[in-house]
Design a protein around this motif. Structure first.
Motif, PDB file in Angstrom:
ATOM      1  N   ASN A  16       0.849  -1.191   0.000  1.00 43.85           N
ATOM      2  CA  ASN A  16       0.000   0.000   0.000  1.00 43.85           C
ATOM      3  C   ASN A  16       0.885   1.241   0.000  1.00 43.85           C
ATOM      4  O   ASN A  16       1.548   1.529   0.988  1.00 43.85           O
ATOM      5  CB  ASN A  16      -0.916   0.016   1.230  1.00 43.85           C
ATOM      6  CG  ASN A  16      -1.960  -1.070   1.157  1.00 43.85           C
ATOM      7  OD1 ASN A  16      -2.411  -1.414   0.078  1.00 43.85           O
ATOM      8  ND2 ASN A  16      -2.340  -1.595   2.290  1.00 43.85           N
ATOM      9  N   TYR A  17       0.853   1.957  -1.106  1.00 45.36           N
ATOM     10  CA  TYR A  17       1.626   3.182  -1.211  1.00 45.36           C
ATOM     11  C   TYR A  17       0.799   4.351  -0.686  1.00 45.36           C
ATOM     12  O   TYR A  17      -0.422   4.389  -0.854  1.00 45.36           O
ATOM     13  CB  TYR A  17       2.010   3.465  -2.663  1.00 45.36           C
ATOM     14  CG  TYR A  17       3.021   2.484  -3.215  1.00 45.36           C
ATOM     15  CD1 TYR A  17       4.364   2.616  -2.913  1.00 45.36           C
ATOM     16  CD2 TYR A  17       2.623   1.433  -4.021  1.00 45.36           C
ATOM     17  CE1 TYR A  17       5.288   1.716  -3.400  1.00 45.36           C
ATOM     18  CE2 TYR A  17       3.530   0.525  -4.516  1.00 45.36           C
ATOM     19  CZ  TYR A  17       4.865   0.674  -4.209  1.00 45.36           C
ATOM     20  OH  TYR A  17       5.778  -0.199  -4.682  1.00 45.36           O
ATOM     21  N   PHE A  18       1.462   5.297  -0.057  1.00 43.68           N
ATOM     22  CA  PHE A  18       0.781   6.495   0.397  1.00 43.68           C
ATOM     23  C   PHE A  18       0.547   7.410  -0.801  1.00 43.68           C
ATOM     24  O   PHE A  18       1.367   7.461  -1.716  1.00 43.68           O
ATOM     25  CB  PHE A  18       1.618   7.228   1.450  1.00 43.68           C
ATOM     26  CG  PHE A  18       1.705   6.489   2.745  1.00 43.68           C
ATOM     27  CD1 PHE A  18       0.601   6.390   3.588  1.00 43.68           C
ATOM     28  CD2 PHE A  18       2.882   5.890   3.141  1.00 43.68           C
ATOM     29  CE1 PHE A  18       0.672   5.709   4.781  1.00 43.68           C
ATOM     30  CE2 PHE A  18       2.965   5.204   4.331  1.00 43.68           C
ATOM     31  CZ  PHE A  18       1.854   5.117   5.159  1.00 43.68           C
ATOM     32  N   PRO A  19      -0.556   8.151  -0.813  1.00 41.78           N
ATOM     33  CA  PRO A  19      -0.781   9.064  -1.930  1.00 41.78           C
ATOM     34  C   PRO A  19       0.238  10.201  -1.918  1.00 41.78           C
ATOM     35  O   PRO A  19       0.813  10.523  -0.880  1.00 41.78           O
ATOM     36  CB  PRO A  19      -2.202   9.594  -1.693  1.00 41.78           C
ATOM     37  CG  PRO A  19      -2.441   9.384  -0.244  1.00 41.78           C
ATOM     38  CD  PRO A  19      -1.642   8.181   0.162  1.00 41.78           C
ATOM     39  N   LEU A  20       0.439  10.781  -3.073  1.00 37.08           N
ATOM     40  CA  LEU A  20       1.388  11.889  -3.179  1.00 37.08           C
ATOM     41  C   LEU A  20       0.877  13.088  -2.387  1.00 37.08           C
ATOM     42  O   LEU A  20      -0.314  13.398  -2.432  1.00 37.08           O
ATOM     43  CB  LEU A  20       1.578  12.285  -4.643  1.00 37.08           C
ATOM     44  CG  LEU A  20       2.308  11.266  -5.507  1.00 37.08           C
ATOM     45  CD1 LEU A  20       2.327  11.722  -6.953  1.00 37.08           C
ATOM     46  CD2 LEU A  20       3.714  11.060  -5.009  1.00 37.08           C
ATOM     47  N   PRO A  21       1.753  13.761  -1.688  1.00 36.21           N
ATOM     48  CA  PRO A  21       1.288  14.922  -0.920  1.00 36.21           C
ATOM     49  C   PRO A  21       0.894  16.070  -1.846  1.00 36.21           C
ATOM     50  O   PRO A  21       1.572  16.354  -2.821  1.00 36.21           O
ATOM     51  CB  PRO A  21       2.503  15.303  -0.066  1.00 36.21           C
ATOM     52  CG  PRO A  21       3.672  14.727  -0.775  1.00 36.21           C
ATOM     53  CD  PRO A  21       3.172  13.501  -1.498  1.00 36.21           C
ATOM     54  N   THR A  22      -0.228  16.682  -1.530  1.00 33.98           N
ATOM     55  CA  THR A  22      -0.684  17.818  -2.313  1.00 33.98           C
ATOM     56  C   THR A  22      -0.570  19.071  -1.463  1.00 33.98           C
ATOM     57  O   THR A  22      -0.791  19.017  -0.245  1.00 33.98           O
ATOM     58  CB  THR A  22      -2.142  17.639  -2.759  1.00 33.98           C
ATOM     59  OG1 THR A  22      -2.935  17.423  -1.591  1.00 33.98           O
ATOM     60  CG2 THR A  22      -2.297  16.445  -3.690  1.00 33.98           C
TER      61      THR A  22
END
Length: 67
Positions: A32-38
């Motif tokens: 499970n990859y973390f989403p890219l920070p926005t």
């Protein structure tokens, strides 16, 4: 002295590499990859200083109207 039978080494190494590849692919795909920070859009709020609540003006000697 008997000779070492190497006829099955190729298929053994090939099947080992294939199983390692499949194992690594399943491990990576289930990670499970973390989403890219926005960037958060923050409203810029002016700091409340005590001198901002009153109207003040500093008159410099050179900014006074000429007589």
């Amino acid at each position: 002295m008997p000779q070492l039978d190497t006829s099955t080494w190729f298929i053994t190494i090939l099947s080992m590499l294939l199983s390692l590849f499949i194992l690594m692919q399943t491990k990576i795909s289930s990670f499970n990859y973390f989403p890219l920070p926005t960037p958060k859009l923050l409203a810029s709020k002016k700091p409340e200083n005590p001198w901002n609540s009153k109207w003040t003006k500093i008159y410099l000697p050179l900014s006074l109207p000429q007589h």
